[in-house]
Write a protein that holds these residues in place. Structure first.
Motif, PDB file in Angstrom:
ATOM      1  N   PRO A 173       2.551  13.563  -7.673  1.00  0.00           N
ATOM      2  CA  PRO A 173       3.902  13.798  -7.162  1.00  0.00           C
ATOM      3  C   PRO A 173       4.127  12.996  -5.879  1.00  0.00           C
ATOM      4  O   PRO A 173       3.191  12.771  -5.104  1.00  0.00           O
ATOM      5  CB  PRO A 173       3.921  15.292  -6.865  1.00  0.00           C
ATOM      6  CG  PRO A 173       2.509  15.619  -6.512  1.00  0.00           C
ATOM      7  CD  PRO A 173       1.656  14.695  -7.371  1.00  0.00           C
ATOM      8  N   ALA A 174       5.346  12.567  -5.687  1.00  0.00           N
ATOM      9  CA  ALA A 174       5.691  11.790  -4.492  1.00  0.00           C
ATOM     10  C   ALA A 174       5.647  12.697  -3.264  1.00  0.00           C
ATOM     11  O   ALA A 174       5.979  13.879  -3.350  1.00  0.00           O
ATOM     12  CB  ALA A 174       7.085  11.187  -4.637  1.00  0.00           C
ATOM     13  N   PRO A 175       5.250  12.173  -2.121  1.00  0.00           N
ATOM     14  CA  PRO A 175       5.262  12.983  -0.895  1.00  0.00           C
ATOM     15  C   PRO A 175       6.704  13.288  -0.482  1.00  0.00           C
ATOM     16  O   PRO A 175       7.632  12.584  -0.862  1.00  0.00           O
ATOM     17  CB  PRO A 175       4.573  12.087   0.131  1.00  0.00           C
ATOM     18  CG  PRO A 175       4.749  10.708  -0.374  1.00  0.00           C
ATOM     19  CD  PRO A 175       4.788  10.817  -1.873  1.00  0.00           C
ATOM     20  N   SER A 176       6.871  14.333   0.285  1.00  0.00           N
ATOM     21  CA  SER A 176       8.207  14.666   0.791  1.00  0.00           C
ATOM     22  C   SER A 176       8.498  13.977   2.114  1.00  0.00           C
ATOM     23  O   SER A 176       9.648  13.860   2.517  1.00  0.00           O
ATOM     24  CB  SER A 176       8.353  16.181   0.952  1.00  0.00           C
ATOM     25  OG  SER A 176       7.380  16.665   1.862  1.00  0.00           O
ATOM     26  N   GLU A 177       7.434  13.519   2.780  1.00  0.00           N
ATOM     27  CA  GLU A 177       7.584  12.826   4.060  1.00  0.00           C
ATOM     28  C   GLU A 177       6.608  11.659   4.128  1.00  0.00           C
ATOM     29  O   GLU A 177       5.490  11.744   3.628  1.00  0.00           O
ATOM     30  CB  GLU A 177       7.280  13.749   5.239  1.00  0.00           C
ATOM     31  CG  GLU A 177       8.253  14.863   5.441  1.00  0.00           C
ATOM     32  CD  GLU A 177       7.904  15.689   6.685  1.00  0.00           C
ATOM     33  OE1 GLU A 177       7.549  15.091   7.714  1.00  0.00           O
ATOM     34  OE2 GLU A 177       7.985  16.914   6.591  1.00  0.00           O
ATOM     35  N   VAL A 183       0.829  -1.206   0.000  1.00  0.00           N
ATOM     36  CA  VAL A 183       0.000   0.000   0.000  1.00  0.00           C
ATOM     37  C   VAL A 183       0.868   1.262   0.000  1.00  0.00           C
ATOM     38  O   VAL A 183       0.650   2.181  -0.800  1.00  0.00           O
ATOM     39  CB  VAL A 183      -0.962   0.005   1.218  1.00  0.00           C
ATOM     40  CG1 VAL A 183      -1.619   1.365   1.390  1.00  0.00           C
ATOM     41  CG2 VAL A 183      -2.008  -1.076   1.062  1.00  0.00           C
ATOM     42  N   LEU A 184       1.856   1.302   0.886  1.00  0.00           N
ATOM     43  CA  LEU A 184       2.661   2.522   0.979  1.00  0.00           C
ATOM     44  C   LEU A 184       3.629   2.677  -0.186  1.00  0.00           C
ATOM     45  O   LEU A 184       3.895   3.797  -0.614  1.00  0.00           O
ATOM     46  CB  LEU A 184       3.383   2.573   2.321  1.00  0.00           C
ATOM     47  CG  LEU A 184       2.442   2.725   3.519  1.00  0.00           C
ATOM     48  CD1 LEU A 184       3.222   2.777   4.818  1.00  0.00           C
ATOM     49  CD2 LEU A 184       1.546   3.945   3.384  1.00  0.00           C
ATOM     50  N   ARG A 185       4.125   1.584  -0.720  1.00  0.00           N
ATOM     51  CA  ARG A 185       4.990   1.680  -1.902  1.00  0.00           C
ATOM     52  C   ARG A 185       4.213   2.283  -3.073  1.00  0.00           C
ATOM     53  O   ARG A 185       4.720   3.147  -3.783  1.00  0.00           O
ATOM     54  CB  ARG A 185       5.541   0.314  -2.280  1.00  0.00           C
ATOM     55  CG  ARG A 185       6.510   0.387  -3.470  1.00  0.00           C
ATOM     56  CD  ARG A 185       6.974  -0.971  -3.912  1.00  0.00           C
ATOM     57  NE  ARG A 185       7.826  -1.558  -2.900  1.00  0.00           N
ATOM     58  CZ  ARG A 185       8.021  -2.871  -2.783  1.00  0.00           C
ATOM     59  NH1 ARG A 185       7.401  -3.720  -3.581  1.00  0.00           N
ATOM     60  NH2 ARG A 185       8.835  -3.338  -1.875  1.00  0.00           N
ATOM     61  N   ALA A 186       2.969   1.852  -3.251  1.00  0.00           N
ATOM     62  CA  ALA A 186       2.136   2.395  -4.332  1.00  0.00           C
ATOM     63  C   ALA A 186       1.909   3.889  -4.136  1.00  0.00           C
ATOM     64  O   ALA A 186       1.950   4.670  -5.092  1.00  0.00           O
ATOM     65  CB  ALA A 186       0.804   1.650  -4.399  1.00  0.00           C
ATOM     66  N   ARG A 187       1.677   4.306  -2.898  1.00  0.00           N
ATOM     67  CA  ARG A 187       1.449   5.728  -2.627  1.00  0.00           C
ATOM     68  C   ARG A 187       2.726   6.541  -2.833  1.00  0.00           C
ATOM     69  O   ARG A 187       2.680   7.674  -3.310  1.00  0.00           O
ATOM     70  CB  ARG A 187       0.935   5.932  -1.201  1.00  0.00           C
ATOM     71  CG  ARG A 187      -0.411   5.302  -0.930  1.00  0.00           C
ATOM     72  CD  ARG A 187      -1.563   5.965  -1.680  1.00  0.00           C
ATOM     73  NE  ARG A 187      -1.827   7.310  -1.277  1.00  0.00           N
ATOM     74  CZ  ARG A 187      -2.671   7.690  -0.338  1.00  0.00           C
ATOM     75  NH1 ARG A 187      -3.369   6.777   0.312  1.00  0.00           N
ATOM     76  NH2 ARG A 187      -2.837   8.954  -0.045  1.00  0.00           N
ATOM     77  N   LEU A 188       3.876   5.965  -2.464  1.00  0.00           N
ATOM     78  CA  LEU A 188       5.147   6.676  -2.656  1.00  0.00           C
ATOM     79  C   LEU A 188       5.491   6.808  -4.139  1.00  0.00           C
ATOM     80  O   LEU A 188       6.108   7.787  -4.548  1.00  0.00           O
ATOM     81  CB  LEU A 188       6.287   5.949  -1.932  1.00  0.00           C
ATOM     82  CG  LEU A 188       6.304   6.080  -0.419  1.00  0.00           C
ATOM     83  CD1 LEU A 188       7.291   5.088   0.182  1.00  0.00           C
ATOM     84  CD2 LEU A 188       6.660   7.504  -0.001  1.00  0.00           C
ATOM     85  N   ASP A 189       5.092   5.810  -4.931  1.00  0.00           N
ATOM     86  CA  ASP A 189       5.409   5.821  -6.360  1.00  0.00           C
ATOM     87  C   ASP A 189       4.478   6.709  -7.169  1.00  0.00           C
ATOM     88  O   ASP A 189       4.700   6.929  -8.353  1.00  0.00           O
ATOM     89  CB  ASP A 189       5.369   4.401  -6.931  1.00  0.00           C
ATOM     90  CG  ASP A 189       6.550   3.572  -6.457  1.00  0.00           C
ATOM     91  OD1 ASP A 189       7.558   4.155  -6.004  1.00  0.00           O
ATOM     92  OD2 ASP A 189       6.469   2.328  -6.541  1.00  0.00           O
ATOM     93  N   ALA A 233      11.145   5.253   0.380  1.00  0.00           N
ATOM     94  CA  ALA A 233      10.970   6.680   0.642  1.00  0.00           C
ATOM     95  C   ALA A 233      12.199   7.456   0.182  1.00  0.00           C
ATOM     96  O   ALA A 233      12.077   8.491  -0.488  1.00  0.00           O
ATOM     97  CB  ALA A 233      10.714   6.917   2.136  1.00  0.00           C
ATOM     98  N   THR A 234      13.374   6.962   0.508  1.00  0.00           N
ATOM     99  CA  THR A 234      14.614   7.632   0.117  1.00  0.00           C
ATOM    100  C   THR A 234      14.733   7.712  -1.405  1.00  0.00           C
ATOM    101  O   THR A 234      15.161   8.730  -1.948  1.00  0.00           O
ATOM    102  CB  THR A 234      15.833   6.894   0.715  1.00  0.00           C
ATOM    103  OG1 THR A 234      15.703   6.888   2.140  1.00  0.00           O
ATOM    104  CG2 THR A 234      17.134   7.559   0.329  1.00  0.00           C
ATOM    105  N   ALA A 235      14.303   6.657  -2.094  1.00  0.00           N
ATOM    106  CA  ALA A 235      14.400   6.617  -3.559  1.00  0.00           C
ATOM    107  C   ALA A 235      13.566   7.701  -4.224  1.00  0.00           C
ATOM    108  O   ALA A 235      13.919   8.169  -5.314  1.00  0.00           O
ATOM    109  CB  ALA A 235      13.977   5.241  -4.074  1.00  0.00           C
ATOM    110  N   VAL A 236      12.460   8.125  -3.592  1.00  0.00           N
ATOM    111  CA  VAL A 236      11.618   9.170  -4.187  1.00  0.00           C
ATOM    112  C   VAL A 236      11.859  10.532  -3.538  1.00  0.00           C
ATOM    113  O   VAL A 236      11.130  11.477  -3.785  1.00  0.00           O
ATOM    114  CB  VAL A 236      10.114   8.799  -4.147  1.00  0.00           C
ATOM    115  CG1 VAL A 236       9.855   7.535  -4.940  1.00  0.00           C
ATOM    116  CG2 VAL A 236       9.594   8.708  -2.728  1.00  0.00           C
TER     117      VAL A 236
END
Length: 133
Positions: A48-52, A39-45, A78-81
């Motif tokens: 625009p990607a979140p900053s936090e 779930v969170l990987r999909a949201r990070l990808d 998170a670091t990757a985005v």
């Protein structure tokens, strides 16, 4: 005799102002870790990607080695985005696990004397405790 319900629940992951927030409750273990990561990987990808990425850990009752592996994977995602992972309101057992595995500073960005919110409590530094030998 009934057992307490400790099933993992991610709650609603919500994004506001570039911050993706999720509340973790129950057991983050081998049978629930994939749900959190997916779930969170999909949201990070998403663009625009979140900053936090802020995970509220206050409701966690357990985190096993697979849960820790998932937190490390989320840190990498998170670091990757370009986002920063925050583990907010960590229960003491989670801090102990992070200290014992050498991942405390990596996942929290804090030294071992900082409290769960990043502050050193007044009067003394009572971050994660190490056994006295």
């Amino acid at each position: 005799m009934s057992t307490p319900d400790t099933a993992f629940d991610l709650g609603d992951a919500q994004e506001s102002g570039g911050v993706l927030r999720a509340e973790l409750t129950g057991e983050l273990a081998w049978d629930s870790a994939d749900e959190l990561l997916d779930v969170l990987r999909a949201r990070l990808d998403s663009a625009p990607a979140p900053s936090e990425l802020r995970l509220d850990c206050a409701g966690l009752t357990l985190c096993d080695s697979m849960g820790l592996s998932t937190l490390l994977a989320l840190h990498r995602c998170a670091t990757a985005v370009g986002a920063r992972l925050h583990l907010d309101r960590r229960p003491p057992f989670l801090d102990r696990m992070l200290v014992l595995t050498g991942t405390y500073e990596h996942l929290t960005g804090r030294s071992e004397t900082a409290g769960p919110d990043g502050d050193t409590p007044s009067g003394f530094a009572d971050g994660p405790q190490r056994p006295v030998r």
